[in-house]
Motif scaffolding. Structure first.
Motif, short mmCIF file in Angstrom:
data_model
loop_
_atom_site.label_atom_id
_atom_site.label_comp_id
_atom_site.label_asym_id
_atom_site.label_seq_id
_atom_site.Cartn_x
_atom_site.Cartn_y
_atom_site.Cartn_z
N ARG A 11 8.29 -7.27 14.33
CA ARG A 11 7.07 -7.09 13.32
C ARG A 11 7.55 -7.65 11.63
O ARG A 11 6.80 -7.48 10.91
CB ARG A 11 6.60 -5.73 13.20
N PHE A 12 9.10 -7.75 11.73
CA PHE A 12 9.26 -8.40 10.45
C PHE A 12 8.67 -9.54 10.11
O PHE A 12 8.33 -10.63 10.81
CB PHE A 12 11.06 -8.39 10.19
N THR A 13 8.57 -9.76 8.82
CA THR A 13 7.63 -11.05 8.30
C THR A 13 8.07 -11.44 6.91
O THR A 13 9.01 -10.71 6.45
CB THR A 13 6.35 -10.61 8.41
N ASN A 14 7.55 -12.63 6.50
CA ASN A 14 7.90 -12.96 5.32
C ASN A 14 6.54 -13.10 4.33
O ASN A 14 6.68 -13.98 3.48
CB ASN A 14 8.80 -14.52 5.21
N LYS A 15 5.67 -12.43 4.85
CA LYS A 15 4.43 -12.68 4.17
C LYS A 15 4.02 -11.20 3.92
O LYS A 15 3.81 -10.18 4.59
CB LYS A 15 3.49 -13.28 5.16
N VAL A 16 3.20 -11.05 2.78
CA VAL A 16 2.56 -9.71 2.25
C VAL A 16 1.22 -10.06 1.68
O VAL A 16 0.76 -11.01 1.29
CB VAL A 16 3.58 -9.31 1.10
N SER A 17 0.33 -9.26 1.88
CA SER A 17 -1.05 -9.27 1.54
C SER A 17 -1.38 -8.24 0.44
O SER A 17 -1.27 -7.07 0.71
CB SER A 17 -1.97 -9.14 2.69
N ILE A 18 -1.93 -8.63 -0.62
CA ILE A 18 -2.65 -7.55 -1.57
C ILE A 18 -3.93 -7.88 -1.63
O ILE A 18 -4.58 -8.85 -2.02
CB ILE A 18 -2.20 -7.79 -3.06
N GLN A 19 -4.69 -6.77 -1.41
CA GLN A 19 -6.21 -6.68 -1.47
C GLN A 19 -6.81 -6.04 -2.21
O GLN A 19 -6.71 -4.56 -2.24
CB GLN A 19 -6.87 -6.45 0.09
N VAL A 46 -2.91 -12.80 -2.16
CA VAL A 46 -3.78 -12.05 -2.92
C VAL A 46 -5.12 -12.30 -2.47
O VAL A 46 -5.75 -13.44 -2.78
CB VAL A 46 -3.54 -12.30 -4.56
N LEU A 47 -5.85 -11.14 -2.24
CA LEU A 47 -7.41 -11.38 -1.95
C LEU A 47 -8.18 -10.68 -2.97
O LEU A 47 -8.24 -9.48 -2.93
CB LEU A 47 -7.63 -10.71 -0.62
N THR A 48 -8.77 -11.50 -3.69
CA THR A 48 -9.45 -10.70 -4.80
C THR A 48 -10.62 -11.85 -5.45
O THR A 48 -10.20 -13.02 -5.46
CB THR A 48 -8.60 -10.24 -6.18
N PRO A 49 -12.01 -11.55 -5.58
CA PRO A 49 -12.74 -12.41 -6.29
C PRO A 49 -12.53 -12.84 -7.71
O PRO A 49 -12.95 -13.87 -8.06
CB PRO A 49 -14.24 -11.59 -6.35
N ARG A 50 -11.54 -12.33 -8.39
CA ARG A 50 -11.05 -12.48 -9.55
C ARG A 50 -9.77 -13.51 -9.68
O ARG A 50 -8.77 -13.32 -9.82
CB ARG A 50 -10.74 -11.32 -10.54
N THR A 51 -10.38 -14.68 -9.14
CA THR A 51 -9.57 -15.82 -9.05
C THR A 51 -9.87 -16.94 -9.37
O THR A 51 -11.01 -17.43 -9.38
CB THR A 51 -9.19 -16.07 -7.18
N LEU A 52 -8.88 -17.57 -10.20
CA LEU A 52 -9.21 -18.85 -11.18
C LEU A 52 -8.30 -20.23 -10.82
O LEU A 52 -7.02 -19.61 -10.83
CB LEU A 52 -9.27 -18.40 -12.65
N LEU A 53 -8.72 -21.15 -10.36
CA LEU A 53 -8.06 -22.33 -10.19
C LEU A 53 -7.93 -23.11 -11.46
O LEU A 53 -8.89 -23.31 -12.14
CB LEU A 53 -8.54 -23.36 -9.07
N VAL A 54 -6.49 -23.24 -12.01
CA VAL A 54 -6.55 -24.28 -13.31
C VAL A 54 -5.73 -25.47 -12.78
O VAL A 54 -4.85 -25.24 -12.23
CB VAL A 54 -5.69 -23.20 -14.02
#
Length: 209
Positions: A11-19, A46-54
């Motif tokens: 189960r060890f991983t190198n990925k984390v999710s923030i929702q 990161v899972l959030t609708p407050r995401t902006l591509l620049v």
């Protein structure tokens, strides 16, 4: 200390999710407990609708607050911005994703990972199809929308809690782009469900998963 068994070690991983919740008042951090100390970089999605591509060439970390405010995404109390490294989002196109998260979530990541954390978002997934393409992914009640027509034409994250929301958003998208002449690229666990829901609006549908 109890030795880790084979099943636990897997189960060890190198990925984390923030929702981040759609109302911005709560959050969850998944996978952090399975990150081994030290070692390589860790992807933090990161899972959030407050995401902006620049555009990468225009990004300046010192101006993040102003960028978010101009897009109507200014950080509120108990929130802060995190951002990705420049990433390709299309032919000859690179962008930095700026995301608003709970300051407490960012602190947890910093305490555990420090500079090993590499932030990202589904909005950075690259589409290499040369044909006019709409890329959609539904994650955590958020619809990630990217439109390519020769170049990246649109990149948005929009809350979509129901099938009615998705149909409405595709109707709006159809007013701006000729969907019947475009390919639909669907990603994520809901790809097949989305195909049945809106696939008839497009020239061709491809499910990545």
């Amino acid at each position: 200390m109890k030795q880790a068994t084979g099943s636990n070690a897997s189960r060890f991983t190198n990925k984390v999710s923030i929702q981040q919740s759609l109302d911005g008042h709560s959050f969850s951090v998944a996978g952090l407990e399975w990150i081994l100390p030290g070692g390589d970089a860790v992807t933090v999605e990161v899972l959030t609708p407050r995401t902006l591509l620049v555009p990468a060439e225009l990004f300046d970390a010192a101006e993040v607050s102003e960028l978010l405010a101009s897009a109507g995404m200014a950080c509120g109390e108990g929130q802060q911005a995190v951002w990705s490294a420049p990433a390709p989002v299309g032919p000859k196109t690179a962008a930095v994703a700026v995301m608003v998260v709970a300051a407490e979530a960012a602190q947890l990541i910093d305490e555990r990972l420090g500079d090993r954390a590499v932030f990202t978002t589904p909005l950075l997934e690259k589409t290499t199809d040369a044909h006019p393409t709409v890329r959609l992914e539904l994650r955590g009640g958020i619809l990630y929308i990217k439109v390519f027509a020769g170049t990246l034409r649109m990149a948005e994250t929009i809350p979509a809690a129901s099938e009615a929301d998705i149909r409405y958003l595709i109707d709006r998208l159809g007013r701006a782009f000729p969907l019947e002449e475009m390919r639909l690229l669907l990603s994520g666990a809901d790809a097949r469900k989305m195909r049945k829901l809106i696939g008839s609006r497009f020239k061709k549908v491809i499910c990545e998963s």
